[in-house]
Design a protein around this motif. Structure first.
Motif, PDB file in Angstrom:
ATOM      1  N   ARG A  35       0.823  -1.217   0.000  1.00  0.00           N
ATOM      2  CA  ARG A  35       0.000   0.000   0.000  1.00  0.00           C
ATOM      3  C   ARG A  35       0.854   1.262   0.000  1.00  0.00           C
ATOM      4  N   ASP A  36       1.930   1.241   0.791  1.00  0.00           N
ATOM      5  CA  ASP A  36       2.752   2.428   0.968  1.00  0.00           C
ATOM      6  C   ASP A  36       3.860   2.570  -0.071  1.00  0.00           C
ATOM      7  N   GLY A  37       3.961   1.614  -1.003  1.00  0.00           N
ATOM      8  CA  GLY A  37       4.959   1.715  -2.070  1.00  0.00           C
ATOM      9  C   GLY A  37       6.382   1.499  -1.603  1.00  0.00           C
ATOM     10  N   ASP A  38       6.584   0.576  -0.656  1.00  0.00           N
ATOM     11  CA  ASP A  38       7.927   0.253  -0.165  1.00  0.00           C
ATOM     12  C   ASP A  38       8.803  -0.175  -1.346  1.00  0.00           C
ATOM     13  N   ASP A  39       9.855   0.600  -1.605  1.00  0.00           N
ATOM     14  CA  ASP A  39      10.679   0.322  -2.787  1.00  0.00           C
ATOM     15  C   ASP A  39      11.584  -0.889  -2.639  1.00  0.00           C
ATOM     16  N   THR A  40      11.569  -1.555  -1.484  1.00  0.00           N
ATOM     17  CA  THR A  40      12.341  -2.786  -1.325  1.00  0.00           C
ATOM     18  C   THR A  40      11.486  -4.025  -1.598  1.00  0.00           C
ATOM     19  N   LEU A  41      10.188  -3.849  -1.780  1.00  0.00           N
ATOM     20  CA  LEU A  41       9.304  -4.983  -2.050  1.00  0.00           C
ATOM     21  C   LEU A  41       9.143  -5.146  -3.558  1.00  0.00           C
ATOM     22  N   THR A  42      10.129  -5.779  -4.167  1.00  0.00           N
ATOM     23  CA  THR A  42      10.106  -5.984  -5.616  1.00  0.00           C
ATOM     24  C   THR A  42       9.661  -7.393  -5.993  1.00  0.00           C
ATOM     25  N   HIS A  43       9.639  -8.300  -5.023  1.00  0.00           N
ATOM     26  CA  HIS A  43       9.216  -9.676  -5.277  1.00  0.00           C
ATOM     27  C   HIS A  43       8.300 -10.124  -4.150  1.00  0.00           C
ATOM     28  N   LEU A  44       7.260 -10.864  -4.507  1.00  0.00           N
ATOM     29  CA  LEU A  44       6.331 -11.389  -3.515  1.00  0.00           C
ATOM     30  C   LEU A  44       5.973 -12.823  -3.872  1.00  0.00           C
ATOM     31  N   THR A  45       5.975 -13.688  -2.859  1.00  0.00           N
ATOM     32  CA  THR A  45       5.561 -15.078  -3.022  1.00  0.00           C
ATOM     33  C   THR A  45       4.322 -15.314  -2.172  1.00  0.00           C
ATOM     34  N   LEU A  46       3.312 -15.936  -2.787  1.00  0.00           N
ATOM     35  CA  LEU A  46       2.084 -16.308  -2.086  1.00  0.00           C
ATOM     36  C   LEU A  46       2.075 -17.809  -1.930  1.00  0.00           C
TER      37      LEU A  46
END
Length: 108
Positions: A35-46
């Motif tokens: 939501r906040d656009g954290d620039d370190t969150l470039t990959h996400l695994t579900l």
């Protein structure tokens, strides 16, 4: 869960409590970062298993909101989906999730 469209999420995004739409504090943190656009969150695994830094999908997670926040992200570059759990009502949530991520322009 009633069928929700993009306008529903847009209209309610400013007022939603992240703690009310997910099943764990780790997931709250991931939603907050999206939501906040954290620039370190470039990959996400579900996944349905609990692993560090993964979004653990469980009963109590509103996948429509997860899809909405992924769709709005301009930072996220990759998304791995290992599996979705099976429980009553999850099919509608998966559709809402897919509608959200289909709007994302940063995943390659």
């Amino acid at each position: 869960m009633e069928r929700r469209d993009y306008e529903y999420y847009e209209a309610n995004a400013a007022d939603i409590s992240l703690e009310d739409i997910t099943s764990s504090e780790d997931n709250v943190e991931i939603l907050r970062r999206l939501r906040d656009g954290d620039d370190t969150l470039t990959h996400l695994t579900l996944d349905s298993e609990r692993w560090p830094n993964n979004f653990h999908i469980g009963e109590g997670d509103d996948l429509g909101w997860l899809g909405y926040f992924i769709g709005k992200s301009v930072i996220l570059l990759s998304l791995d989906i290992w599996d979705f759990p099976v429980y009553e009502g999850v099919e509608q949530q998966i559709h809402a999730f897919m509608d959200g991520i289909a709007r994302n322009q940063s995943i390659r």
